[in-house]
Scaffold this motif. Structure first.
Motif, PDB file in Angstrom:
ATOM      1  N   HIS A 222      38.963  43.391  36.564  1.00  0.00           N
ATOM      2  CA  HIS A 222      39.432  43.601  35.470  1.00  0.00           C
ATOM      3  C   HIS A 222      39.072  42.670  34.511  1.00  0.00           C
ATOM      4  O   HIS A 222      38.814  43.275  33.272  1.00  0.00           O
ATOM      5  CB  HIS A 222      41.221  43.483  35.493  1.00  0.00           C
ATOM      6  CG  HIS A 222      41.811  44.559  36.512  1.00  0.00           C
ATOM      7  ND1 HIS A 222      42.896  44.378  37.255  1.00  0.00           N
ATOM      8  CD2 HIS A 222      41.307  45.796  36.993  1.00  0.00           C
ATOM      9  CE1 HIS A 222      43.314  45.537  37.792  1.00  0.00           C
ATOM     10  NE2 HIS A 222      42.160  46.283  38.046  1.00  0.00           N
ATOM     11  N   HIS A 223      39.102  41.544  34.688  1.00  0.00           N
ATOM     12  CA  HIS A 223      38.346  40.522  33.595  1.00  0.00           C
ATOM     13  C   HIS A 223      36.891  40.753  33.331  1.00  0.00           C
ATOM     14  O   HIS A 223      36.673  40.606  32.039  1.00  0.00           O
ATOM     15  CB  HIS A 223      38.479  39.067  34.301  1.00  0.00           C
ATOM     16  CG  HIS A 223      37.551  38.078  33.644  1.00  0.00           C
ATOM     17  ND1 HIS A 223      38.267  37.527  32.654  1.00  0.00           N
ATOM     18  CD2 HIS A 223      36.369  37.629  33.933  1.00  0.00           C
ATOM     19  CE1 HIS A 223      37.081  36.638  32.003  1.00  0.00           C
ATOM     20  NE2 HIS A 223      36.131  36.653  32.825  1.00  0.00           N
ATOM     21  N   TRP A 224      36.007  41.154  34.276  1.00  0.00           N
ATOM     22  CA  TRP A 224      34.738  41.275  33.831  1.00  0.00           C
ATOM     23  C   TRP A 224      34.647  42.698  33.173  1.00  0.00           C
ATOM     24  O   TRP A 224      33.747  42.849  32.472  1.00  0.00           O
ATOM     25  CB  TRP A 224      33.860  41.352  35.179  1.00  0.00           C
ATOM     26  CG  TRP A 224      33.364  39.780  35.521  1.00  0.00           C
ATOM     27  CD1 TRP A 224      34.128  39.234  36.395  1.00  0.00           C
ATOM     28  CD2 TRP A 224      32.614  39.060  34.763  1.00  0.00           C
ATOM     29  NE1 TRP A 224      33.168  38.026  36.602  1.00  0.00           N
ATOM     30  CE2 TRP A 224      32.606  37.622  35.350  1.00  0.00           C
ATOM     31  CE3 TRP A 224      32.167  39.276  33.393  1.00  0.00           C
ATOM     32  CZ2 TRP A 224      31.727  36.856  34.902  1.00  0.00           C
ATOM     33  CZ3 TRP A 224      31.345  38.183  33.061  1.00  0.00           C
ATOM     34  CH2 TRP A 224      31.383  36.950  33.751  1.00  0.00           C
TER      35      TRP A 224
ATOM     36  N   GLU B  92      30.776  30.675  30.976  1.00  0.00           N
ATOM     37  CA  GLU B  92      31.376  30.082  29.754  1.00  0.00           C
ATOM     38  C   GLU B  92      30.309  29.699  28.696  1.00  0.00           C
ATOM     39  O   GLU B  92      30.610  29.335  27.426  1.00  0.00           O
ATOM     40  CB  GLU B  92      31.925  28.634  30.017  1.00  0.00           C
ATOM     41  CG  GLU B  92      33.063  28.971  31.123  1.00  0.00           C
ATOM     42  CD  GLU B  92      32.795  29.230  32.456  1.00  0.00           C
ATOM     43  OE1 GLU B  92      31.528  29.055  33.013  1.00  0.00           O
ATOM     44  OE2 GLU B  92      33.607  30.059  33.368  1.00  0.00           O
TER      45      GLU B  92
ATOM     46  N   ARG C  10      41.989  52.330  32.996  1.00  0.00           N
ATOM     47  CA  ARG C  10      41.542  50.855  32.469  1.00  0.00           C
ATOM     48  C   ARG C  10      40.281  51.003  31.415  1.00  0.00           C
ATOM     49  O   ARG C  10      40.607  50.364  30.461  1.00  0.00           O
ATOM     50  CB  ARG C  10      40.893  50.213  33.910  1.00  0.00           C
ATOM     51  CG  ARG C  10      40.652  48.592  33.500  1.00  0.00           C
ATOM     52  CD  ARG C  10      41.916  48.018  33.028  1.00  0.00           C
ATOM     53  NE  ARG C  10      42.862  48.000  34.299  1.00  0.00           N
ATOM     54  CZ  ARG C  10      43.965  46.992  34.277  1.00  0.00           C
ATOM     55  NH1 ARG C  10      44.107  46.203  33.720  1.00  0.00           N
ATOM     56  NH2 ARG C  10      44.753  47.120  35.265  1.00  0.00           N
TER      57      ARG C  10
ATOM     58  N   ASP D 293      41.838  41.471  40.120  1.00  0.00           N
ATOM     59  CA  ASP D 293      41.939  40.585  38.771  1.00  0.00           C
ATOM     60  C   ASP D 293      40.437  40.267  38.241  1.00  0.00           C
ATOM     61  O   ASP D 293      40.245  40.353  37.070  1.00  0.00           O
ATOM     62  CB  ASP D 293      42.734  39.712  38.995  1.00  0.00           C
ATOM     63  CG  ASP D 293      42.421  38.527  39.992  1.00  0.00           C
ATOM     64  OD1 ASP D 293      41.588  38.922  40.728  1.00  0.00           O
ATOM     65  OD2 ASP D 293      42.983  37.479  39.967  1.00  0.00           O
ATOM     66  N   GLU D 294      39.723  40.044  39.208  1.00  0.00           N
ATOM     67  CA  GLU D 294      38.094  39.468  38.767  1.00  0.00           C
ATOM     68  C   GLU D 294      37.574  40.862  38.064  1.00  0.00           C
ATOM     69  O   GLU D 294      36.973  40.627  36.966  1.00  0.00           O
ATOM     70  CB  GLU D 294      37.458  39.282  39.928  1.00  0.00           C
ATOM     71  CG  GLU D 294      37.386  37.856  40.629  1.00  0.00           C
ATOM     72  CD  GLU D 294      36.459  37.770  41.815  1.00  0.00           C
ATOM     73  OE1 GLU D 294      35.441  37.213  41.404  1.00  0.00           O
ATOM     74  OE2 GLU D 294      36.711  38.407  42.865  1.00  0.00           O
TER      75      GLU D 294
ATOM     76  N   GLY E 106      36.548  43.633  30.979  1.00  0.00           N
ATOM     77  CA  GLY E 106      36.734  43.463  29.622  1.00  0.00           C
ATOM     78  C   GLY E 106      35.591  42.756  28.870  1.00  0.00           C
ATOM     79  O   GLY E 106      35.067  42.889  27.643  1.00  0.00           O
ATOM     80  N   GLN E 107      35.028  41.819  29.805  1.00  0.00           N
ATOM     81  CA  GLN E 107      33.885  41.131  29.186  1.00  0.00           C
ATOM     82  C   GLN E 107      32.565  41.931  28.917  1.00  0.00           C
ATOM     83  O   GLN E 107      31.978  41.774  28.203  1.00  0.00           O
ATOM     84  CB  GLN E 107      33.473  39.857  30.284  1.00  0.00           C
ATOM     85  CG  GLN E 107      34.423  38.735  30.578  1.00  0.00           C
ATOM     86  CD  GLN E 107      34.695  37.936  29.336  1.00  0.00           C
ATOM     87  OE1 GLN E 107      35.550  38.228  28.295  1.00  0.00           O
ATOM     88  NE2 GLN E 107      33.711  37.278  28.958  1.00  0.00           N
TER      89      GLN E 107
ATOM     90  N   ASP F  97      44.866  48.127  40.919  1.00  0.00           N
ATOM     91  CA  ASP F  97      45.567  46.888  40.619  1.00  0.00           C
ATOM     92  C   ASP F  97      45.493  45.831  41.782  1.00  0.00           C
ATOM     93  O   ASP F  97      44.872  44.747  41.640  1.00  0.00           O
ATOM     94  CB  ASP F  97      46.949  47.016  40.167  1.00  0.00           C
ATOM     95  CG  ASP F  97      46.881  47.780  38.693  1.00  0.00           C
ATOM     96  OD1 ASP F  97      46.059  47.177  38.027  1.00  0.00           O
ATOM     97  OD2 ASP F  97      47.673  48.694  38.631  1.00  0.00           O
TER      98      ASP F  97
ATOM     99  N   SER G  15      39.804  35.008  45.237  1.00  0.00           N
ATOM    100  CA  SER G  15      38.602  35.550  44.589  1.00  0.00           C
ATOM    101  C   SER G  15      37.699  35.594  45.889  1.00  0.00           C
ATOM    102  O   SER G  15      37.361  34.727  46.411  1.00  0.00           O
ATOM    103  CB  SER G  15      38.098  34.760  43.409  1.00  0.00           C
ATOM    104  OG  SER G  15      36.703  35.218  43.490  1.00  0.00           O
TER     105      SER G  15
END
Length: 252
Positions: free
Chosen positions: A140-142, A114, A219, A137-138, A144-145, A10, A21
């Motif tokens: 975790h975001h990626w 985007e 995760r 956090d980057e 999911g992507q 985390d 970032s």
């Protein structure tokens, strides 16, 4: 491109505490000024050979090279797969990759995320030597992507992961051994070793991050993915790791 640290995925990092970032701060500036070196071509050939031995990409596959750099890996993969999409966070690198891959009709360059088509699905997503430069956090975001972009039987391959402290000197020696095997030792010594000073300076300011397998599995499970750790890394850096994330067969 990028990486994550600590006993938890985390917010731990090598220097402690939260961080901006890396791709928007020190590392982004580093990639934007980086010049091409022969070692990048050598590393790409070594990676693709290891990838084929470990996974053997399907000739009919649609592949995403996420963090494509100068396009050396893409140049080798394009003749081996049906469709290849490439992306890098550095606009300068995207331009260089576009020039390098212009002769391959099955390659498409992706720009800002985007604008990516929402229906894009990939049989194989390659994220090589990227995660270590990302803030948690980057990542975790990626994650999911990437999950959303996986085809039902697709695989997400994260390689060159830092899972523990590594000796930078040992990794330099490993790079020189690879260069010697490929017959370009002196060119690497003249060019790449000088670049290492800039890399080390940026690394002191924006330390690389580590991944804990326990937290990655947790995760991934939340996203409906299983994690397999390969017996060896897909690059020459022996103390790092490669994992393959995929949808369990029962859920496909």
């Amino acid at each position: 491109m990028s990486r994550v640290r600590g006993d938890t995925l985390d917010h731990a990092r090598e220097s402690g505490g939260s961080a901006p970032s890396r791709l928007e701060d020190g590392w982004q500036a580093y990639w934007d000024r980086l010049e091409e070196h022969v070692i990048f071509r050598v590393e790409a050939a070594d990676y693709v050979a290891r990838l084929e031995a470990a996974l053997g990409p399907d000739p009919g596959a649609r592949v995403l090279d996420f963090g494509c750099g100068f396009g050396f890996i893409g140049e080798l993969l394009a003749p081996r797969v049906a469709e290849l999409f490439v992306f890098d966070a550095s606009e300068r690198m995207r331009r260089r990759a576009q020039l390098r891959l212009a002769g391959h009709a099955n390659v498409r360059l992706l720009s800002a995320p985007e604008g990516w088509p929402s229906a894009l699905r990939f049989d194989l997503i390659l994220v090589n030597s990227v995660v270590q430069y990302m803030a948690p956090d980057e990542f975790h975001h990626w994650l999911g992507q990437w999950r959303a972009m996986l085809a039902p039987r697709g695989h997400l391959v994260l390689s060159d992961l830092l899972t523990r402290d590594v000796d930078p000197l040992r990794e330099v020696v490993e790079m020189l051994v690879l260069s010697a095997r490929r017959g370009c030792l002196m060119r690497v010594v003249r060019k790449a070793l000088g670049e290492l000073r800039h890399y080390a300076k940026t690394r002191r300011v924006r330390p690389l991050c580590r991944i804990a397998f326990r937290d990655l599995r947790e995760r991934a499970s939340q996203l409906g993915l299983v994690v397999d750790v390969l017996p060896s890394n897909l690059t020459y850096r022996k103390t790092r790791a490669t994992v393959v994330l995929s949808v369990p067969a029962a859920n496909r």
